[in-house]
Design an enzyme around this catalytic site. Sequence first.
Site, PDB file in Angstrom:
ATOM      1  N   TYR A   1      -4.532   3.993   5.965  1.00  0.00           N
ATOM      2  CA  TYR A   1      -5.001   3.045   6.989  1.00  0.00           C
ATOM      3  C   TYR A   1      -6.341   3.503   7.578  1.00  0.00           C
ATOM      4  O   TYR A   1      -7.217   2.681   7.850  1.00  0.00           O
ATOM      5  CB  TYR A   1      -3.983   2.920   8.124  1.00  0.00           C
ATOM      6  CG  TYR A   1      -2.750   2.128   7.756  1.00  0.00           C
ATOM      7  CD1 TYR A   1      -2.710   0.756   7.945  1.00  0.00           C
ATOM      8  CD2 TYR A   1      -1.635   2.751   7.225  1.00  0.00           C
ATOM      9  CE1 TYR A   1      -1.585   0.026   7.613  1.00  0.00           C
ATOM     10  CE2 TYR A   1      -0.498   2.037   6.892  1.00  0.00           C
ATOM     11  CZ  TYR A   1      -0.485   0.670   7.091  1.00  0.00           C
ATOM     12  OH  TYR A   1       0.633  -0.056   6.757  1.00  0.00           O
TER      13      TYR A   1
ATOM     14  N   LYS B   1       0.849  -1.184   0.000  1.00  0.00           N
ATOM     15  CA  LYS B   1       0.000   0.000   0.000  1.00  0.00           C
ATOM     16  C   LYS B   1       0.887   1.236   0.000  1.00  0.00           C
ATOM     17  O   LYS B   1       2.031   1.130   0.456  1.00  0.00           O
ATOM     18  CB  LYS B   1      -0.935   0.022   1.206  1.00  0.00           C
ATOM     19  CG  LYS B   1      -0.343  -0.293   2.560  1.00  0.00           C
ATOM     20  CD  LYS B   1       0.852   0.424   3.081  1.00  0.00           C
ATOM     21  CE  LYS B   1       0.771   1.902   3.283  1.00  0.00           C
ATOM     22  NZ  LYS B   1       2.056   2.486   3.801  1.00  0.00           N
TER      23      LYS B   1
END
Length: 381
Positions: free
Chosen positions: A231, A148
């Site tokens: 996140y 990510k």
Amino acid sequence: MSDQNNDSTRRGFLMNAGAGLLAAAVPATQLAPPDKQPPNLDVPEPLGKKVGWAIVGLGKLALEEVMPAFARCEKSRPVALVSGHPDKAKQVAERYGINPKSIYNYENYDTIKDNPEIQVVYNILPNHMHAEYTIRGHQAGKHVLCEKPMAATVRECEQMIDAAKNAQRKLMIGYRLRYEPYNQTAIEMARKKQFGEIKLIESSNVQDVQAPNIRLSKQTAGGPLGDVGVYCINACRYLTGEEPVEVTGTQHQPKDDPRFAEVPESVAFTLRFPSGVMGYCGCSFGGAESRRYRVQCAKGWFELDPAFAYTGLELHTSQEKTRSQINLPQKNHFAAEMDHLSTCILDNKDPLTPGEEGLADMKVMAAIEESVRTGKAVAVS
Ligand code: NAD
């Protein structure tokens, strides 16, 4: 030493000596008869097939977390390395028992297609290289786990998904928290409405980043939103199970701190979900470490603090003024996510966090960036 102590020492010696004589008198076969083993001995099953992984990019995450995590994997083993630093790669290969012939660099990367031991590549490069090395990995016929944030732009995410489809290979994004018990339990609490309907989710992810660091460079697609804010976005999405319809964002980029010459220090943003749940989140590269969320529900709340760290996650709940802490087993996040993809490859199943998950987050981030630029609320397309 006192007399009393001398006495008890002598007594102990005599008793031990007596026990020794008694033991010597018993035949060894009576003490350990080979045919009288406990019937419930835990004999392990033979190891199943392990999927071969190539690690692309030997930076901090790869060396400190991912390579050591292979020791905890049941279905995954490292078989190749891709690095621009041959000496470092050789040393890592020696440590992990990887054939030195399976060390590649960024120029000959495409020749991994000729190495049948490599089934999947783990792209742990800086964000601006995620798209290129994922697409080239697929073109070489390999499955890909990409870190990510999925890429630098929405367009790149779409190209990565297309490349996986064209190659008929799996693409998974490294959302490790979906594979560990604390966040999984929080999702379950949300789905079961254990504390009633969710009203608000507050989440922040803050760390103090020092230069030099890929996170502080525009050219490497750094910045707090993609690195740590993702996140909070991902958590709001997996806790609600919904896609946000509208976002707002604002940011601070101090002029007197050279670390933030190219990227903002902090970004604050809100997410509005179709059910009415509101997320309010913040991320920063200039503060003391804090990685958490609290889910405010109609009848109570639950929170993970920390929620996004590699270890030490804690789950707290509160209902009718009673606070509780729920303890769960701690799992190695990287071993769990790698084994998930290996299992999907072995069983030909789709991963839980495919490219589409990364694309959805990237769309939210693009809308937040637009809101920062325009000062207006932005619909997520
Ligand atoms: P890092 O800077 O320590 O490592 C990057 C690696 O890429 C280095 O080995 C570097 O030599 C190599 N590289 C190759 N070409 C480069 C170039 N042009 N510029 C800069 N470096 C180049 O970074 P990291 O902390 O290991 O992060 C790598 C990736 O992993 C990022 O995408 C980051 O978002 C992700 N990450 C994910 C987690 C997680 O918990 N899932 C945690 C940390 C990092």
